[in-house]
Design a protein around this motif. Structure first.
Motif, short mmCIF file in Angstrom:
data_model
loop_
_atom_site.label_atom_id
_atom_site.label_comp_id
_atom_site.label_asym_id
_atom_site.label_seq_id
_atom_site.Cartn_x
_atom_site.Cartn_y
_atom_site.Cartn_z
N ALA A 562 -17.92 25.92 -5.62
CA ALA A 562 -16.92 25.50 -5.67
C ALA A 562 -15.83 25.78 -6.34
O ALA A 562 -14.76 25.42 -6.70
CB ALA A 562 -17.19 24.00 -6.56
N GLY A 563 -16.04 27.07 -6.71
CA GLY A 563 -14.96 28.09 -7.42
C GLY A 563 -14.77 27.77 -8.92
O GLY A 563 -13.57 27.86 -9.18
N ARG A 564 -15.66 27.22 -9.41
CA ARG A 564 -15.52 27.04 -10.93
C ARG A 564 -15.74 28.19 -11.96
O ARG A 564 -16.05 27.90 -12.96
CB ARG A 564 -16.45 25.95 -11.20
N TYR A 565 -15.75 29.51 -11.47
CA TYR A 565 -15.89 30.74 -12.30
C TYR A 565 -14.76 31.52 -12.14
O TYR A 565 -13.74 31.17 -11.45
CB TYR A 565 -17.48 31.10 -11.94
N PHE A 566 -14.94 32.89 -12.41
CA PHE A 566 -13.92 33.92 -12.47
C PHE A 566 -13.72 34.09 -10.97
O PHE A 566 -14.64 34.15 -10.07
CB PHE A 566 -14.59 35.01 -13.00
N LEU A 567 -12.53 34.33 -10.77
CA LEU A 567 -12.02 35.10 -9.54
C LEU A 567 -12.16 33.93 -8.31
O LEU A 567 -12.62 34.55 -7.27
CB LEU A 567 -12.51 36.28 -9.20
N PRO A 568 -11.83 32.77 -8.52
CA PRO A 568 -12.09 32.01 -7.22
C PRO A 568 -11.16 31.96 -6.34
O PRO A 568 -11.42 31.56 -5.14
CB PRO A 568 -11.86 30.39 -8.01
N ASN A 569 -10.04 33.09 -6.42
CA ASN A 569 -8.97 33.27 -5.44
C ASN A 569 -8.74 34.49 -5.40
O ASN A 569 -9.40 35.31 -5.77
CB ASN A 569 -7.73 32.36 -5.74
N ALA A 570 -7.73 34.74 -4.85
CA ALA A 570 -7.29 36.53 -4.54
C ALA A 570 -5.87 36.37 -5.54
O ALA A 570 -4.86 36.32 -4.76
CB ALA A 570 -6.88 36.39 -3.20
N PRO A 571 -5.68 36.73 -6.80
CA PRO A 571 -4.44 36.70 -7.53
C PRO A 571 -3.45 37.68 -7.05
O PRO A 571 -2.36 37.43 -7.18
CB PRO A 571 -4.95 36.68 -8.80
N THR A 572 -4.04 38.77 -6.56
CA THR A 572 -2.98 39.84 -5.80
C THR A 572 -2.75 39.80 -4.35
O THR A 572 -2.13 40.68 -3.96
CB THR A 572 -3.72 41.37 -6.44
N GLY A 573 -3.23 38.77 -3.92
CA GLY A 573 -3.17 38.67 -2.27
C GLY A 573 -4.20 39.80 -1.52
O GLY A 573 -3.90 39.98 -0.55
#
Length: 845
Positions: A562-573
Motif C-alpha cells: 500500500a506504500g505506507r513506508y519509505f520511498l513510496p514514490n519517486a521524489p526525484t522522478g
C-alpha cells in the motif's frame, strides 16, 4: 531518540502511515522501472533482469561442463578405450574443471546474490546496477569464447590449475595455455566487480532498522563471500599475469634455470584456490540456513553461532593453501601448521551442519524438492568433509595425492556444498521470479536421479584412487581391478545427466519470468524477498524490526504494497533507493540510480576483445579494442554525473534526506576503497613473489641503482599525493576560481606520479638489469609494470577531471568525483613508494 549518527529513531514510529497514498504514485513507479522493449533487453540493468540473465548463464556453463564430464566418463568406462585421443581428453578435463570452478561455482552464487539481495534487504536495487550488468556481460562473453576454444583445437590442456613447467612454452606450444591465462584473468575481474557490488550493497542498502543483528543470514554469507573474493582472487590474477609475461616475453618467474621457481605458481594459485572452496561453500551454506527455517517452519537454531562460524570459516581458510603442497618437500613445521589448519577449518563448517540438523529436528520438515536437495546436500557434504580431514593428515595425503581419491573428495565437497544447495535454491526461490513454479513431481525425479547418480559416480572413485589410479589419465590398462569401479562411475554420470536433462525440460515448461507476476510464497517463508514486488522490487522500503519480518511483523506485506513506508514514490522522478548507515541501517541519503544505457554492454564487449585479441597476439587490434573500452567506461561515468535536482527530498512521513553524498558517507567512496584493497592485495602478492624468488637464489641478485633515483622517485610520489589532497581542499573552499585551481592541481598530481615512475624505470634500465635474464629482473619489472598500469589510469583520471571542468561540472557542492580521484592518486603514490623501497632496500645493495 538520537542515534550515534544523529538520526532520530523515533521517526520510525510514523510508519506504517495511515493516510492513503496519492493517486498516480504506483503508475509513476511502473513507468520508471518499466520492462524493456526490443533491443532494450540487452541494456537492462536492474536486478530483476540481470539476476535472471546471470543465473541462466551460470546454469548454461554448468550444463556444458557436465556434457564434457559425460564424455570423459564414457572414455574411461573401459580400459584402452579409443573414444577420445589423449590430447582431446586433456583439453576436455581442463575445460571441464575450469568451467565448473570459474564459470559456474563462483558466478552462480554471485548471480543468486544479484537476484535476491535487493529484495532480501528491502532495497530497490543494489548500488551499482550498471556494474552488475557489466560484470554479467563480461562473464558471458568471456566464458563462451573460452568454451568455444574447444572447437578450434585451442583449448588449454594443462589442468584447471595449469602447473608450470607443463604450461610453459617449452611444453605447451601454441596459444592454448594463453586462452586459459588471459581468459581466467578476465573472468576474475568480472567476479571482483560483482564482489564490490555485493559488499557495498549489503552494508549500505539495507532497509531502515535492519541492523547487523537483523540482517538475513544469506546476506551475511554473501558479505563474507565477497570479502574473501577481494582478498583471494587478486592472487590468481597476478599468477596468470606473471605466467603470460613468461610465455610471451620470456620473463623467468617460474623457470629455475634463470632464477625463477615453479613453486611460486603453486603458492600464488593455492592462496586463491583453497579459499575458493569455502568461497563457493559459504554462500550455499547461507542459502541453506535461509531455506531450512522455511522448510522446517521454525527459526534457525543458533543463528548467532552460525554467523560466527561463517566468519571463522572465511578467516581460517586463508591459512590452508599449502594443504595442496604436502608432496613438494616443504619443511616439517610448515606441513604441520597447514595440516592443523586444514583440520581446524572443519570445526566451523561442522557448527553450521549441526545447526541445520537441530533446526530440522526442532521443526516439521516438508519434503518438497527444495527440502530433498537440502537433505541431499547435507549428507553429501558431510561425507566429503570426512575425506577432507583424511587428506589433511600428511602421511595419508602422500599416499592419496593426485589420485582419484582426491577427485572423489573434491566432487563430494563441491556437489554437496554447492551444487545441491544451488538446485534447492532454484526450486525454493524461483516462484518469486516466475509466474509458475517448477513441478514438484518432476522435481523429485530430478533429485533422486542426481543424488543417486552422484554417489554412484564418485563413491567408487575413492576405491579406484586407493588402488593407485592417478587423476588426469585418459585411459588405463586392463587386469588391474579398475574396470568395474570405472564402469560404475560412468553409469552414475549418465544417471546424473538424465536428472539434469529433466530439470531443463521442467524449466522450459514452467519458467515464466520478467514482470508477468510471481507464483507467490508457497513455502510461507519469513524473508522480505517474498514481499509483493514489481520491477521496482519493493513498492515501499519497510522499517525492519525483526530477523523474520514476515513471521513477526503483522500486516507487513499489506502495508508495503500500500506504500505506507519509505520511498513510496519517486521524489526525484527517476530510479532511486535509500542509502542507510553501515551498523544500524539509519537513512542517510537518497541514491539516484542510473537508467539503462548501452555503454556498459559495449564496455564489456571491447574489454573482452582486448583480452581475446591479446590471446591470438593481434596486438594492434587489441590496443584499439582497449581504447574503445576506456572510451565506453568514460561515457558510462559521464552519464552518472547527474545534475542536482534539489538538496533534500521527502522519502515518506515527512522525513527528509539529502540527494547527494561525498566522502566516507557515499557509496562510491566505499567502492573505491574496496577496489584499492584489491590493488593492494595484488601488490602484496607481487612483493611476496619478489622475496620468495630472492630466498631461492640470493647470491644471483645484483645491487640496485644509486640513491639519487630512490630519493627522486619517493619525492615525486609524495608531491603527487600531496597535490591531490590540496586539490580537494581547494575545491572545498568554494571560491570563484576554486574549480580551476582544483583541476590544475589534480592534473599536476597525475603528472608528478607519472614522472616519479619514469625516473624509477629509467634507473633500473640503466643498471643493466634485464627482465628476461633473471628472476630478480622479472619481478622488478613486473612491479614496475603493475605500477605503470596505475600511472596510466591516473593519467586518464587527470584527463577526465579536466574534461569535467571544461563542461562546468566541477563545483564545491559536488566533490565526490575529485574525492575519488584523489583517493586513487594517493594510493598510487603509496604503491609506487612501497615498490621502490622494496626493490632498492631489500635485500640491500
Amino acid at each position: 531518540m538520537k542515534s550515534e549518527t544523529g538520526f532520530d529513531t523515533n521517526l520510525y514510529d510514523r510508519f506504517p502511515t495511515s493516510e492513503p497514498r496519492p493517486g498516480g504514485e504506483l503508475e509513476q513507479l511502473e513507468q520508471i522501472w518499466c520492462r524493456p522493449r526490443g533491443w532494450e533487453w540487452i541494456t537492462a540493468i536492474n536486478n530483476n533482469f540481470v539476476g535472471v540473465y546471470y543465473v541462466g548463464a551460470a546454469m548454461l556453463f554448468f550444463v556444458l561442463a557436465g556434457v564434457l564430464a559425460v564424455l570423459m566418463r564414457t572414455q574411461l568406462a573401459l580400459p584402452l578405450n579409443g573414444l577420445l585421443p589423449a590430447e582431446t581428453y586433456n583439453q576436455l578435463f581442463t575445460v571441464h574443471g575450469t568451467m565448473m570452478m570459474f564459470l559456474f561455482a563462483v558466478p552462480a552464487v554471485e548471480a543468486l546474490a544479484v537476484l535476491l539481495l535487493p529484495q532480501m534487504l528491502g532495497a530497490r536495487d543494489l548500488p551499482f546496477p550498471r556494474l552488475s550488468a557489466y560484470a554479467f556481460w563480461a562473464y558471458l562473453i568471456g566464458g563462451l569464447a573460452f568454451f568455444c576454444s574447444l572447437f578450434f583445437g585451442l583449448a588449454p590442456d594443462g589442468g584447471w590449475f595449469m602447473y608450470p613447467p607443463l604450461s610453459s612454452t617449452a611444453f605447451s606450444l601454441g596459444i592454448n595455455a594463453d586462452f586459459w591465462l588471459l581468459g581466467i584473468g578476465f573472468i576474475e575481474i568480472s567476479a571482483i566487480a560483482g564482489a564490490i557490488e555485493i559488499i557495498v550493497g549489503v552494508l549500505r542498502n539495507r532497509a531502515p532498522g535492519m541492523t547487523l543483528a537483523k540482517m538475513p543470514i544469506f546476506a551475511w554469507a554473501m558479505l563474507i563471500f565477497a570479502g574473501m573474493i577481494i582478498i583471494a582472487f587478486p592472487s590468481v590474477i597476478l599468477a596468470t599475469t606473471l605466467m603470460e609475461l613468461e610465455r610471451v616475453f620470456g620473463w623467468p618467474f617460474f623457470d629455475p634455470l634463470k632464477g625463477g621457481d615453479p613453486l611460486l605458481w603453486q603458492h600464488l594459485f593455492w592462496f586463491f584456490g583453497h579459499p575458493e572452496v569455502y568461497i563457493i561453500f559459504l554462500p550455499a551454506a547461507g542459502a541453506m540456513s535461509t531455506m531450512i527455517p522455511a522448510i522446517a517452519r521454525t527459526p534457525l537454531v543458533g543463528h548467532t553461532a552460525v554467523v560466527l562460524a561463517m566468519l571463522a570459516t572465511g578467516f581460517i581458510s586463508f591459512g590452508v593453501w599449502a594443504h595442496h603442497m604436502f608432496t613438494t618437500g616443504m619443511p616439517t613445521i610448515s606441513t604441520s601448521y597447514f595440516s592443523a589448519a586444514s583440520m581446524a577449518v572443519s570445526i566451523p563448517a561442522g557448527i553450521q551442519v549441526f545447526a541445520w540438523i537441530a533446526t530440522i529436528a526442532a521443526g516439521r520438515m516438508r519434503y518438497t524438492v527444495s527440502g530433498l536437495f537440502v537433505l541431499g546436500g547435507i549428507v553429501t557434504f558431510v561425507m566429503g568433509g570426512l575425506t577432507g580431514v583424511m587428506l589433511a593428515m600428511v602421511p595419508f595425503d602422500w599416499q592419496a595425492h593426485d589420485s582419484y581419491f582426491v577427485v572423489a573428495h573434491l566432487h563430494y565437497v563441491l556437489i554437496g556444498g554447492m551444487v545441491f544447495p544451488f538446485f534447492a535454491a532454484i526450486y525454493f526461490w524461483l516462484p518469486m521470479s516466475s509466474s509458475r513454479p517448477l513441478s514438484e513431481r518432476l522435481g523429485k525425479w530430478v533429485f533422486w536421479l542426481m543424488f543417486t547418480g552422484m554417489h554412484v559416480t564418485f563413491l567408487p572413485m575413492h576405491l579406484s584412487g586407493l588402488m593407485a589410479m592417478p587423476r588426469r589419465v585418459f585411459t588405463y590398462l586392463p587386469g588391474r581391478g579398475l574396470e568395474l569401479p570405472n564402469l560404475i562411475s560412468t553409469i552414475g554420470a549418465v544417471l546424473t545427466a538424465v536428472g539434469v536433462l529433466l530439470w531443463i525440460i521442467d524449466m522450459i515448461r514452467n519458467f515464466r519470468p520478467f514482470g508477468r507476476g510471481d507464483a507467490g510464497n508457497p513455502h510461507d517463508a519469513p524473508g522480505m524477498e517474498w514481499l509483493p514486488t514489481g520491477l521496482y522490487s519493493v513498492r515501499s522500503v519497510p522499517v525492519v524490526t525483526s530477523l523474520y519480518p514476515l513471521w513477526e511483523q503483522t500486516n507487513l506485506s499489506r502495508d508495503v504494497e500500500a506504500g505506507r513506508y519509505f520511498l513510496p514514490n519517486a521524489p526525484t522522478g527517476g530510479r532511486e533507493t535509500v542509502v542507510t548507515s553501515t551498523l544500524n541501517a539509519e537513512p542517510q541519503y537518497l541514491q539516484r540510480m542510473p537508467m539503462p544505457s548501452p555503454w556498459h554492454v559495449w564496455a564489456a564487449v571491447f574489454t573482452a576483445g582486448l583480452f581475446l585479441l591479446l590471446t591470438i597476439q593481434a596486438y594492434v587490434a587489441s590496443a584499439i579494442s582497449g581504447v574503445l573500452a576506456i572510451w565506453c567506461v568514460m561515457q558510462w561515468c559521464w552519464m552518472l554525473d547527474q545534475p542536482r535536482i534539489r538538496d533534500t527530498v521527502d522519502i515518506g512521513a515527512g522525513i527528509r534526506v539529502a540527494t547527494y553524498a561525498s566522502g566516507p558517507s557515499s557509496h562510491g567512496w566505499w567502492a573505491m576503497v574496496i577496489t584499492l584493497v584489491v590493488a593492494g592485495m595484488i601488490l602484496a602478492m607481487a612483493a611476496f613473489s619478489y622475496v620468495f624468488l630472492w630466498s631461492r637464489n640470493p647470491e644471483d641478485w645484483i645491487a640496485p641503482p644509486g640513491a639519487w633515483s630512490l630519493v627522486v622517485t619517493v619525492a615525486g610520489n609524495a608531491i603527487g599525493g600531496g597535490l591531490a589532497w590540496l586539490s580537494c581542499r581547494a575545491l572545498a573552499l568554494d571560491r570563484p576560481r576554486g574549480p580551476l585551481i582544483a583541476t590544475l592541481l589534480m592534473i599536476l598530481a597525475a603528472a608528478a606520479i607519472g614522472a616519479a615512475w619514469f625516473v624509477d624505470l629509467e634507473s633500473w634500465l640503466a643498471s643493466g638489469l634485464q627482465a628476461s635474464a633473471t628472476g630478480q629482473g622479472a619481478t622488478v619489472f613486473a612491479l614496475l609494470s603493475w605500477h605503470g598500469f596505475f600511472v596510466a589510469i591516473v593519467g586518464l583520471m587527470g584527463l577526465y577531471a579536466g574534461l569535467r571542468w571544461a563542461a562546468g561540472h566541477v563545483e564545491a557542492r559536488r566533490p565526490s568525483t575529485f574525492d575519488l580521484i584523489a583517493l586513487f592518486i594517493v594510493y598510487s603514490a603509496g604503491q609506487g613508494t612501497f615498490s621502490t623501497l622494496l626493490t632498492r632496500l631489500f635485500p640491500g645493495g
